[in-house]
Design a protein around this motif. Sequence first.
Motif, PDB file in Angstrom:
ATOM      1  N   VAL A   7       1.338  -7.775   7.737  1.00  0.00           N
ATOM      2  CA  VAL A   7       2.662  -7.571   6.795  1.00  0.00           C
ATOM      3  C   VAL A   7       3.243  -5.950   6.275  1.00  0.00           C
ATOM      4  CG1 VAL A   7       1.884  -9.615   5.473  1.00  0.00           C
ATOM      5  CG2 VAL A   7       0.646  -7.234   4.664  1.00  0.00           C
ATOM      6  N   GLY A   8       4.097  -5.290   5.350  1.00  0.00           N
ATOM      7  CA  GLY A   8       4.700  -4.765   4.864  1.00  0.00           C
ATOM      8  C   GLY A   8       5.861  -4.077   5.934  1.00  0.00           C
ATOM      9  N   PHE A  33       0.769 -11.413  -2.025  1.00  0.00           N
ATOM     10  CA  PHE A  33      -0.131 -10.322  -0.940  1.00  0.00           C
ATOM     11  C   PHE A  33      -1.845 -11.083  -1.170  1.00  0.00           C
ATOM     12  CE2 PHE A  33      -2.582  -6.578  -1.487  1.00  0.00           C
ATOM     13  CZ  PHE A  33      -1.858  -5.859  -0.358  1.00  0.00           C
ATOM     14  N   THR A  34      -2.214 -11.400  -2.224  1.00  0.00           N
ATOM     15  CA  THR A  34      -4.411 -11.689  -2.043  1.00  0.00           C
ATOM     16  C   THR A  34      -3.548 -13.216  -1.646  1.00  0.00           C
ATOM     17  OG1 THR A  34      -3.847 -10.498  -4.090  1.00  0.00           O
ATOM     18  CG2 THR A  34      -5.516 -11.444  -3.130  1.00  0.00           C
ATOM     19  N   THR A  71       5.241  -9.960  -1.178  1.00  0.00           N
ATOM     20  CA  THR A  71       4.417  -9.602  -0.792  1.00  0.00           C
ATOM     21  C   THR A  71       4.470  -7.659  -0.042  1.00  0.00           C
ATOM     22  OG1 THR A  71       4.327 -11.545   1.001  1.00  0.00           O
ATOM     23  CG2 THR A  71       3.231  -9.873   1.165  1.00  0.00           C
ATOM     24  N   ASP A  72       5.328  -7.393   0.184  1.00  0.00           N
ATOM     25  CA  ASP A  72       5.399  -6.325   0.638  1.00  0.00           C
ATOM     26  C   ASP A  72       5.812  -5.042  -0.638  1.00  0.00           C
ATOM     27  OD1 ASP A  72       5.272  -7.183   2.914  1.00  0.00           O
ATOM     28  OD2 ASP A  72       7.064  -6.830   3.576  1.00  0.00           O
ATOM     29  N   ARG A  73       6.549  -6.166  -1.450  1.00  0.00           N
ATOM     30  CA  ARG A  73       7.558  -5.180  -2.495  1.00  0.00           C
ATOM     31  C   ARG A  73       7.980  -3.802  -2.255  1.00  0.00           C
ATOM     32  NH1 ARG A  73       2.748  -4.088  -4.484  1.00  0.00           N
ATOM     33  NH2 ARG A  73       1.455  -5.368  -2.817  1.00  0.00           N
ATOM     34  N   HIS A  95       8.335  -3.468   2.730  1.00  0.00           N
ATOM     35  CA  HIS A  95       7.875  -2.446   1.759  1.00  0.00           C
ATOM     36  C   HIS A  95       8.836  -1.695   1.461  1.00  0.00           C
ATOM     37  CE1 HIS A  95       5.350  -0.135  -0.188  1.00  0.00           C
ATOM     38  NE2 HIS A  95       5.264   1.233   0.934  1.00  0.00           N
TER      39      HIS A  95
END
Lengths: 380, 156
Positions: A53-54, A346-347, A378-380, A57
């Motif tokens: 992921v990411g 995310f978790t 998830t990535d915020r 971001h």
Amino acid sequence: MTDSIVPVKEIEEKMETDKMWIIMGPQHPFSHGLWTLKIKVDGEIVVDADPIVGYLHRGWEKETENRTYPKIIPMADRLCYAASMTYTHLYCMTVEKALGIDIPEKAKYIRIVADEVCRINSHLMWLAAVGTDLGNLTVFLWAMREREYFLDLNVKLCGARMTTNYPRIGGVRNDLTELFERDVIRTVDRFEKALWDIIALMDDSSIIVSRMKGISYISREQCANIGMTGPAMRGCGVDFDIRRDDPYDNYDKVDFEVPVLTAGDSYARYMIRIEEMFQSCDIIRQAVQKIQALGKNAPYRIKTPTKVPAGTHFMRMEDPRGESLMYLVSDGTDKPYRLKVRSPIFTNVSTSKVMCQGCRIADVPAILAQIDMCLGETDR
Amino acid sequence: MDTEAVYQKPSEEEVKTLLTEKFPFIEVTGTEPRRVYAKLPKENVLEVCKYIQHNLTFEHCSTVIGVDYVDHMTVVYHLSNYWNGLMIELSADLPLDDLHVESVSGVWEGANWHERETWELFGIVFDNHPRLERLLTPKTYEFFPFRKSYKLRGSE
């Protein structure tokens, strides 16, 4: 196989088979957003999975350090488009806790109604996604049609469909609009009947059921340890809902059941979400009654100071997808020193190795649909 | 109180007395309904977490958070009990010249990604972590973007 001319077993043992990495995503029909799932396969069986992921971001937490407290409210909406109301609510609760203020009763009940409408919204969005992932396009269309009625409620409440920007520090932005109580009850009554149609469509289809039943088993202990939360966790037998066990706002004054199943498979996670939608309807009815009992002129917002006293505070809430938590470090100015968001997905997505191990490649979309992926948070 | 026994539904006061009896270095800074706040030295994080997970049945680790206070950094753990909704907030201060703390991902597997995130954004190293790699930011980054020394353009 004993009288076979070809010694199949011996040949298989001699053959050197490589385990292979398959990369699913970032553009893949099952991913519902930009993320990659690398799976390692031994023939048809998944032996390892590694989510990446990411891509989205944005440095959300760092951005908030340069903004005053009220300016973060619309930003909190953008954490997740399907559950924008709950994130804004959570942010406002955290700041209220840091300020040490208690908001009016009416605002608390209005927030409950808004939250539960948002929960049904989010679950219907998930149901639509599950429908397409499992190859049933009618479920997608029907769920989206039902969702539209709840988006209309959002419009009636605050003028926006998705990024609502409605809760405020110290209450909510505006009072319930005229006839909103009537409309929300009508929508909920109608929806409860319509949901049975969708359930019939899903459960009568033996293909859909067989692709979920008995797949991806997780035990109660493992589920708690790997940090899975929300409906997925309750499908594994953990009897815990923050709304009931750690109540915030006025959730301790409404009466509802927390659905829990011990089957621990993909189908149980699906059933929990369906049952939660019925419970949300119940909560909405009770909260609307309480709002009506408080009367039309009850206050719905109080004035709050712009500067937050120094200290650290956190709040957590039951997001449609699981446990979300915000941790605020304030230094006495009008901007937060640090604001951390704990995103449930995310978790949950980090557990995809546990969820997919031992399943077939074709089951991977059906399993990961139960996470209800949303990349914004998830990535915020 | 027996500090070795397993408590499934400890109350706030029980948690407070059990922790301070077993570990004299823990300073319980406050309790609220369903909340216990505690501070501890960073060397003892793993030992205390093991005790909390096993003997107090806190099965879930909600978050691992890093905070940059410029003169030191802090790691904050939020631990949650599924039997009665209790939460413990543990915080450990790290001096700037030794940003190391023992990883708790062996105790709670769910802490794995939170620790990776805290490392990549703050540079706090979690010793014995199974895989301390960059998760959200590109692998080529050699700086830690959420530290206070990293300024954003524009408003600062």
